[in-house]
Design a protein around this motif. Structure first.
Motif, PDB file in Angstrom:
ATOM      1  N   UNK A 164       8.093  13.462   3.098  1.00 46.87           N
ATOM      2  CA  UNK A 164       7.007  13.456   2.119  1.00 46.87           C
ATOM      3  C   UNK A 164       5.876  14.380   2.551  1.00 46.87           C
ATOM      4  N   UNK A 165       5.612  14.435   3.845  1.00 48.32           N
ATOM      5  CA  UNK A 165       4.572  15.328   4.356  1.00 48.32           C
ATOM      6  C   UNK A 165       4.915  16.787   4.091  1.00 48.32           C
ATOM      7  N   UNK A 166       6.197  17.119   4.228  1.00 45.93           N
ATOM      8  CA  UNK A 166       6.639  18.501   4.029  1.00 45.93           C
ATOM      9  C   UNK A 166       6.807  18.862   2.558  1.00 45.93           C
ATOM     10  N   UNK A 167       6.616  17.889   1.661  1.00 44.01           N
ATOM     11  CA  UNK A 167       6.691  18.174   0.233  1.00 44.01           C
ATOM     12  C   UNK A 167       8.081  18.168  -0.351  1.00 44.01           C
ATOM     13  N   UNK A 168       9.030  17.473   0.298  1.00 49.07           N
ATOM     14  CA  UNK A 168      10.404  17.455  -0.188  1.00 49.07           C
ATOM     15  C   UNK A 168      10.646  16.387  -1.250  1.00 49.07           C
ATOM     16  N   UNK A 169       9.721  15.438  -1.398  1.00 54.26           N
ATOM     17  CA  UNK A 169       9.931  14.306  -2.294  1.00 54.26           C
ATOM     18  C   UNK A 169       9.041  14.400  -3.527  1.00 54.26           C
TER      19      UNK A 169
ATOM     20  N   UNK B  82       8.786  -1.794  -9.175  1.00 58.38           N
ATOM     21  CA  UNK B  82       7.902  -1.556  -8.030  1.00 58.38           C
ATOM     22  C   UNK B  82       6.880  -2.687  -7.857  1.00 58.38           C
ATOM     23  N   UNK B  83       6.621  -3.413  -8.927  1.00 53.52           N
ATOM     24  CA  UNK B  83       5.678  -4.531  -8.836  1.00 53.52           C
ATOM     25  C   UNK B  83       6.290  -5.731  -8.126  1.00 53.52           C
ATOM     26  N   UNK B  84       7.614  -5.720  -7.936  1.00 54.53           N
ATOM     27  CA  UNK B  84       8.305  -6.849  -7.311  1.00 54.53           C
ATOM     28  C   UNK B  84       8.495  -6.680  -5.805  1.00 54.53           C
ATOM     29  N   UNK B  85       7.981  -5.595  -5.243  1.00 53.38           N
ATOM     30  CA  UNK B  85       8.210  -5.318  -3.825  1.00 53.38           C
ATOM     31  C   UNK B  85       7.157  -5.966  -2.942  1.00 53.38           C
TER      32      UNK B  85
ATOM     33  N   UNK C 186       4.477  -4.418   2.209  1.00 52.75           N
ATOM     34  CA  UNK C 186       4.870  -3.630   3.375  1.00 52.75           C
ATOM     35  C   UNK C 186       5.906  -2.564   3.024  1.00 52.75           C
ATOM     36  N   UNK C 187       6.597  -2.745   1.891  1.00 51.35           N
ATOM     37  CA  UNK C 187       7.628  -1.794   1.486  1.00 51.35           C
ATOM     38  C   UNK C 187       7.068  -0.572   0.769  1.00 51.35           C
ATOM     39  N   UNK C 188       5.797  -0.631   0.402  1.00 50.11           N
ATOM     40  CA  UNK C 188       5.192   0.486  -0.329  1.00 50.11           C
ATOM     41  C   UNK C 188       4.753   1.548   0.662  1.00 50.11           C
ATOM     42  N   UNK C 189       5.461   2.657   0.677  1.00 52.25           N
ATOM     43  CA  UNK C 189       5.193   3.695   1.664  1.00 52.25           C
ATOM     44  C   UNK C 189       4.072   4.631   1.215  1.00 52.25           C
ATOM     45  N   UNK C 190       4.327   5.348   0.155  1.00 56.70           N
ATOM     46  CA  UNK C 190       3.324   6.252  -0.415  1.00 56.70           C
ATOM     47  C   UNK C 190       3.748   6.598  -1.832  1.00 56.70           C
ATOM     48  N   UNK C 191       3.088   7.555  -2.440  1.00 54.61           N
ATOM     49  CA  UNK C 191       3.352   7.873  -3.843  1.00 54.61           C
ATOM     50  C   UNK C 191       4.700   8.535  -4.066  1.00 54.61           C
TER      51      UNK C 191
END
Length: 346
Positions: free
Chosen positions: A95-100, A109-112, A115-120
């Motif tokens: 994600x930092x390198x812009x691959x995602x 996503x509201x059911x997670x 701790x499972x929410x990493x980033x956008x």
């Protein structure tokens, strides 16, 4: 009569013309993910279930996290993969390198768990604990007690009977971080951990082994009786009938999340987003827990007691896992790897 004949000829010509139009090709989704038992589960259950409800053909491209991240780097700006699954450390790099690509909002996503929410751009799809695995029969035969602490790695009775993955593997890296903490250091003060691995743990290590297949083979051949490994890997080996048990050390077990992201510039971006969301549904989460030993990150997932006993499952268990500061660790990982290669695996 002539009118009917002209109509029939016209209809025939139209039918021929329609049949001559080439059918649209089914789109292909290229999935970069782990090999071995993970690939088997995806190809036997998960992929067929998704293909049955979507107009897509999925091609599985196996490789460990390092391999898949390297593919993304090599194919930058002309990515061939559409969705990737990586360990959480490499995923933060991706994600930092812009691959995602950015995750599109969806109800699942509201059911997670939080701790499972990493980033956008990426989400966890499962969690395993990094801990100890031991051959129960071999320990009993040698008169050794069940291991319950990370300190067992320093036990001289296990000389050359231990395997630990190297630092380019999450399990190996988390072993280093754990020993840094045990020796009064931290993620930001790694020196005590390096020293402990060289002087205390290293003499007992037969192999710094990254391959799951080779790790399994060493257990089965009796070359090793103890290893550092993930709860999911141990569940898969135990399912074969081999006498192993996973141990959550009393000092804590580092968490390793399995993460997924849709890759940027995909020509089937909508399907890529839908596939990531599909991995988070309770049914697939249950398959991943049962087949891979990945603890579910969807709070609505229901597991049988037998499966629940093999994975991090309850909110209390997940809350007790030790988190890794991947933002800092990834900044230092190259330097640590060079130092590891010069000292630990020299």
């Amino acid at each position: 009569m002539a009118t009917r004949l002209r109509w029939a000829r016209g209809a025939t010509a139209a039918l021929i013309a329609a049949c001559s139009v080439p059918a649209l090709a089914t789109p292909t989704l290229y999935l970069g993910s782990y090999g071995g038992s993970t690939q088997d589960l995806f190809q036997k259950k998960i992929i067929p279930a998704f293909e049955a409800n979507h107009d897509v053909k999925i091609v599985y491209v196996p490789g460990n996290s390092t391999d898949t991240l390297a593919k993304l780097q090599a194919q930058k700006s002309k990515e061939e993969l559409d969705v990737v699954l990586l360990d959480d450390g490499p995923m933060y790099q991706a994600t930092q390198f812009g691959f995602c690509d950015k995750l599109q909002d969806a109800p699942v996503y509201k059911d997670l768990y939080d701790i499972a929410r990493m980033n956008a751009n990426a989400t966890s799809v499962g969690v395993v604990a990094t801990g100890l695995v031991y051959n129960t029969e071999a320990f009993k035969k040698a008169g050794l007690p069940k291991p319950d602490s990370w300190e067992v790695l320093t036990d001289k009775r296990l000389h050359q009977k231990i395997a630990i993955p190297p630092i380019n593997n999450t399990y190996g890296l988390q072993t280093l971080l754990t020993y840094a903490r045990l020796r009064k250091g931290s993620d930001h003060d790694i020196d005590p951990g390096m020293t402990a691995l060289v002087k205390e743990v290293g003499p007992n290590v037969l192999a710094w082994e990254p391959s799951p297949g080779k790790m399994t083979e060493m257990f089965q051949d009796g070359d090793i009786t103890l290893a550092v490994w993930g709860s999911g890997r141990v569940a898969a080996l135990k399912a074969t009938g081999f006498p192993v048990e996973f141990v959550y050390p009393k000092e804590g077990a580092p968490a390793m999340f399995i993460a997924a992201c849709p890759v940027v510039h995909s020509d089937i971006a909508a399907l890529s987003q839908q596939f990531v969301q599909f991995l988070l549904t309770p049914q697939v989460q249950a398959w991943l827990a049962e087949g891979q030993g990945w603890g579910p990150v969807n709070k609505n997932t229901k597991l049988t007691p037998q499966v629940a006993a093999t994975v991090p499952y309850t909110p209390e268990q997940i809350d007790k896992l030790v988190k890794t500061d991947w933002t800092y660790v990834n900044e230092k990982r190259v330097d640590w790897t060079n130092r590891w290669n010069r000292t630990v695996e020299r």
